[in-house]
Design a protein around this motif. Structure first.
Motif, PDB file in Angstrom:
ATOM      1  N   PRO A   6       0.833  -1.203   0.000  1.00 25.78           N
ATOM      2  CA  PRO A   6       0.000   0.000   0.000  1.00 25.78           C
ATOM      3  C   PRO A   6       0.867   1.252   0.000  1.00 25.78           C
ATOM      4  N   THR A   7       0.441   2.261  -0.692  1.00 28.79           N
ATOM      5  CA  THR A   7       1.197   3.511  -0.712  1.00 28.79           C
ATOM      6  C   THR A   7       0.744   4.396   0.436  1.00 28.79           C
ATOM      7  N   THR A   8       1.671   5.170   0.954  1.00 27.66           N
ATOM      8  CA  THR A   8       1.392   6.019   2.109  1.00 27.66           C
ATOM      9  C   THR A   8       1.508   7.499   1.768  1.00 27.66           C
ATOM     10  N   GLY A   9       1.902   7.797   0.537  1.00 22.29           N
ATOM     11  CA  GLY A   9       2.166   9.189   0.200  1.00 22.29           C
ATOM     12  C   GLY A   9       3.561   9.616   0.620  1.00 22.29           C
ATOM     13  N   GLN A  10       4.270   8.724   1.304  1.00 24.29           N
ATOM     14  CA  GLN A  10       5.625   9.021   1.756  1.00 24.29           C
ATOM     15  C   GLN A  10       6.629   8.010   1.226  1.00 24.29           C
ATOM     16  N   ASP A  11       6.214   7.206   0.240  1.00 25.19           N
ATOM     17  CA  ASP A  11       7.076   6.129  -0.218  1.00 25.19           C
ATOM     18  C   ASP A  11       7.654   6.350  -1.611  1.00 25.19           C
ATOM     19  N   PHE A  12       7.478   7.540  -2.178  1.00 22.25           N
ATOM     20  CA  PHE A  12       8.009   7.816  -3.510  1.00 22.25           C
ATOM     21  C   PHE A  12       8.253   9.308  -3.668  1.00 22.25           C
ATOM     22  N   ALA A  13       9.353   9.641  -4.301  1.00 23.79           N
ATOM     23  CA  ALA A  13       9.652  11.035  -4.672  1.00 23.79           C
ATOM     24  C   ALA A  13      10.301  10.992  -6.045  1.00 23.79           C
ATOM     25  N   SER A  14       9.751  11.722  -6.991  1.00 26.12           N
ATOM     26  CA  SER A  14      10.312  11.749  -8.344  1.00 26.12           C
ATOM     27  C   SER A  14      11.574  12.610  -8.378  1.00 26.12           C
ATOM     28  N   GLY A  15      12.318  12.482  -9.470  1.00 18.66           N
ATOM     29  CA  GLY A  15      13.484  13.342  -9.662  1.00 18.66           C
ATOM     30  C   GLY A  15      13.103  14.810  -9.642  1.00 18.66           C
ATOM     31  N   ASN A  16      11.947  15.149 -10.214  1.00 17.89           N
ATOM     32  CA  ASN A  16      11.480  16.538 -10.192  1.00 17.89           C
ATOM     33  C   ASN A  16      11.159  16.992  -8.775  1.00 17.89           C
ATOM     34  N   ASP A  17      10.560  16.086  -7.963  1.00 17.68           N
ATOM     35  CA  ASP A  17      10.282  16.403  -6.554  1.00 17.68           C
ATOM     36  C   ASP A  17      11.583  16.719  -5.814  1.00 17.68           C
ATOM     37  N   ILE A  18      12.586  15.885  -6.033  1.00 18.09           N
ATOM     38  CA  ILE A  18      13.874  16.076  -5.348  1.00 18.09           C
ATOM     39  C   ILE A  18      14.495  17.407  -5.748  1.00 18.09           C
ATOM     40  N   ALA A  19      14.510  17.692  -7.059  1.00 19.06           N
ATOM     41  CA  ALA A  19      15.097  18.952  -7.533  1.00 19.06           C
ATOM     42  C   ALA A  19      14.381  20.156  -6.929  1.00 19.06           C
ATOM     43  N   ALA A  20      13.050  20.094  -6.852  1.00 17.76           N
ATOM     44  CA  ALA A  20      12.280  21.200  -6.276  1.00 17.76           C
ATOM     45  C   ALA A  20      12.569  21.350  -4.781  1.00 17.76           C
ATOM     46  N   ARG A  21      12.692  20.229  -4.078  1.00 15.95           N
ATOM     47  CA  ARG A  21      12.988  20.295  -2.644  1.00 15.95           C
ATOM     48  C   ARG A  21      14.378  20.861  -2.388  1.00 15.95           C
ATOM     49  N   VAL A  22      15.340  20.453  -3.210  1.00 14.37           N
ATOM     50  CA  VAL A  22      16.706  20.973  -3.051  1.00 14.37           C
ATOM     51  C   VAL A  22      16.703  22.488  -3.243  1.00 14.37           C
ATOM     52  N   GLU A  23      16.026  22.955  -4.282  1.00 14.24           N
ATOM     53  CA  GLU A  23      15.958  24.398  -4.524  1.00 14.24           C
ATOM     54  C   GLU A  23      15.275  25.120  -3.366  1.00 14.24           C
TER      55      GLU A  23
END
Length: 141
Positions: A6-23
């Motif tokens: 089951p997915t929890t909403g906390q089990d995946f981050a896309s490359g775009n998500d990571i780039a946005a978080r880093v910025e």
């Protein structure tokens, strides 16, 4: 038959998500702030998190956890050694010290992967304006 977890909403981050978080992390850091930490994915107590370094921290040891990380952005140096001088526990699972004895330095750049065994003194130096890692701690057996 293989069943999907089951997915929890906390089990995946896309490359775009990571780039946005880093910025966003870089922009949110206050003047003089040298380090920020933000969880990315989580399974209970197990966490993979972004570590954003603008300044080097102190030499550190995690006695009961190995540290696995991938360099996401920026550049720096990983310094490891067999021992550390001046070690004092600063929080549970973390001993910080003054200096790593007989250091081995390795340059870090995006795409590099590192695994620091539990109990190994280490330190991250910064080359340029930042070093960003995506890492997790692995309990020692």
């Amino acid at each position: 038959m293989l069943l999907a977890a089951p997915t929890t909403g906390q089990d995946f981050a896309s490359g775009n998500d990571i780039a946005a978080r880093v910025e966003a992390m870089g922009k949110a850091m206050k003047p003089g702030q040298g380090f920020a930490w933000e969880p990315v994915v989580r399974d209970g107590e197990r966490v993979a998190a972004l570590e954003y370094w603008k300044a080097p921290g102190r030499p550190a040891v995690h006695p009961d956890q190995a540290e696995y990380a991938i360099v996401i952005a920026g550049a720096g140096t990983l310094r490891t050694g067999k021992s550390m001088e001046g070690g004092k526990q600063t929080q549970p699972g973390l001993i910080e010290g003054d200096r790593i004895v007989d250091p081995l330095d390795r340059p870090l750049k995006p795409g590099d992967v590192l695994l620091i065994p539990a109990g190994v003194p280490h330190w991250f130096g910064i080359t340029g304006d930042r070093l960003v890692l995506l890492g997790t701690k692995i309990p020692a057996k």
